[in-house]
Design an enzyme around this catalytic site. Structure first.
Site, short mmCIF file in Angstrom:
data_model
loop_
_atom_site.label_atom_id
_atom_site.label_comp_id
_atom_site.label_asym_id
_atom_site.label_seq_id
_atom_site.Cartn_x
_atom_site.Cartn_y
_atom_site.Cartn_z
N LYS A 122 0.81 -1.21 0.00
CA LYS A 122 0.00 0.00 0.00
C LYS A 122 0.85 1.27 0.00
O LYS A 122 0.48 2.26 -0.63
CB LYS A 122 -0.93 0.00 1.22
CG LYS A 122 -1.98 -1.09 1.19
CD LYS A 122 -2.84 -1.11 2.43
CE LYS A 122 -2.10 -1.68 3.63
NZ LYS A 122 -1.77 -3.11 3.49
N GLY A 129 -6.86 -7.55 -0.08
CA GLY A 129 -6.38 -8.86 -0.50
C GLY A 129 -7.01 -9.37 -1.76
O GLY A 129 -6.94 -8.75 -2.82
N GLY A 146 -2.92 -14.56 15.83
CA GLY A 146 -2.06 -14.15 14.73
C GLY A 146 -2.76 -13.27 13.71
O GLY A 146 -2.22 -13.00 12.64
N GLU A 151 -1.23 -7.70 14.44
CA GLU A 151 0.21 -7.58 14.68
C GLU A 151 0.46 -7.22 16.15
O GLU A 151 -0.44 -6.76 16.87
CB GLU A 151 0.81 -6.51 13.79
CG GLU A 151 0.68 -6.79 12.30
CD GLU A 151 1.58 -7.92 11.84
OE1 GLU A 151 2.52 -8.28 12.58
OE2 GLU A 151 1.35 -8.46 10.74
N ASP A 189 -4.85 1.63 8.09
CA ASP A 189 -4.81 0.62 7.03
C ASP A 189 -6.01 0.79 6.11
O ASP A 189 -5.87 0.82 4.87
CB ASP A 189 -4.80 -0.78 7.64
CG ASP A 189 -4.86 -1.87 6.58
OD1 ASP A 189 -3.84 -2.11 5.92
OD2 ASP A 189 -5.95 -2.48 6.41
N LYS A 217 -6.13 2.11 2.03
CA LYS A 217 -6.83 1.42 0.95
C LYS A 217 -7.85 2.34 0.28
O LYS A 217 -8.04 2.29 -0.95
CB LYS A 217 -7.49 0.16 1.50
CG LYS A 217 -6.47 -0.88 1.96
CD LYS A 217 -7.09 -1.99 2.79
CE LYS A 217 -6.02 -2.97 3.25
NZ LYS A 217 -6.53 -4.00 4.18
#
Length: 313
Positions: A91, A120, A173, A176, A187, A191
């Site tokens: 990005k 994605g 997981g 982060e 984030d 986008k």
């Protein structure tokens, strides 16, 4: 791997007997490709690696860096300057230098493909640029960040506070160790900037987006929305106002019947409202990175197919 190289047949250039499971284990252990026997050169920087090989295509998937987009930005510029098409999932370079990279690709006569950079495997960019061509986009609504969608859904369904839901996402997981890009909305905002530039044709930076994350959301906020027949989501929104767009990322109470309100924890989605093609939306269930990798492969196939057509094959 940060850099991938393919020949004109589309075959990956890698050592024989490549052990994908071992590569995955190295990634999970946060070790670089140089740790894989025979596949790396310890200490060799990515731009030096690109300069050292004869390649037909660059695949770039370095971690997100919204400060200066390096080293991915320099790597992509080097590739385009050499006349190499690029497929990127990053990005940062697109957010900070979309116009200059697009101009460099056009000047070189090669493709800059980035369908994997916005949610994605979700065909957010392809849908807007190709399938809605000829229409005016009046509104874009997106759930572009699966981490926040997981957290908000967990809080709403289990009644747990934000910190507990975040800790569980980190344990699984999904989030982060430093989840600030996700939970503070940057984030999703990045986008949205890519969509604004590439789909809406609006020169846009992060400064143009009003950003509010989900740290202040409580189970009480979610419960109240539920009582009102609504669902709270971190929504990326572009609304046409006159000849421009108003851009925002913020927790938004959507009507329960809204297609994006129905998204489950692992899902992301986009809804376009247009003047001539009505309303169209797409949703993806993406519980792991495989769809993102598949989207990069989709771009590689498109690039190589276009290259073949240009050469009359």
């Amino acid at each position: 791997m940060a850099v991938g190289v393919a020949d004109r047949s589309g075959a990956a250039l890698a050592p024989e007997g490549l052990d994908i499971a071992r590569i995955v284990a190295l990634k999970e252990a946060r070790q670089g490709v140089a740790s894989y026997p025979g596949a790396g050169r310890p200490g060799l920087a990515v731009r030096e690696a690109l300069a050292a090989v004869q390649a037909d295509l660059l695949v770039e998937a370095l971690p997100t860096n919204l400060r200066d987009a390096q080293p991915g930005l320099g790597l992509i510029r080097d590739a385009l300057a050499r006349g190499l098409p690029v497929a990127t999932a990053s990005k940062g370079p697109l957010v900070l230098a979309y116009e200059s990279l697009s101009a460099a690709a056009a000047q070189a006569g090669v493709r800059l493909a980035f369908s994997a950079a916005v949610a994605g495997g979700l065909p957010t960019v392809n849908l807007g640029r190709r399938d809605l061509a000829g229409s005016t986009v009046l509104q874009v609504e997106g759930i572009f960040n699966s981490t926040t969608n997981y957290i908000l859904t967990s809080m709403a369904e289990a009644g747990v506070p934000f910190a507990e839901a975040l800790a569980e996402a980190q344990r699984r997981g999904i989030a982060e160790a430093d989840p600030s890009l996700d939970v503070d909305g940057w984030d999703a905002a990045a986008k949205l900037v890519i969509v604004a530039n590439s789909v809406l044709g609006r020169p846009t930076t992060l400064r143009d987006v009003e950003v509010t994350g989900i740290r202040g959301v409580t189970p009480e906020h979610l419960a109240r929305a539920g009582r009102e027949g609504r669902v709270l989501k971190l929504l990326a929104l572009a609304e046409r106002v006159g000849d421009d767009y108003r851009l925002a990322v913020r927790p938004t109470a959507l009507e329960a019947g809204h297609p994006l309100a129905r998204l489950r924890p692992w899902e992301m989605g986009v809804r376009y409202t247009t003047d001539t093609m009505g309303v169209i939306y797409a949703v993806i269930d993406e519980p792991d990175p495989l769809p993102t990798a598949a989207a990069v492969l989709r771009d590689v196939i498109d690039i190589l197919a276009l290259d073949g057509r240009n050469r009359g094959e």
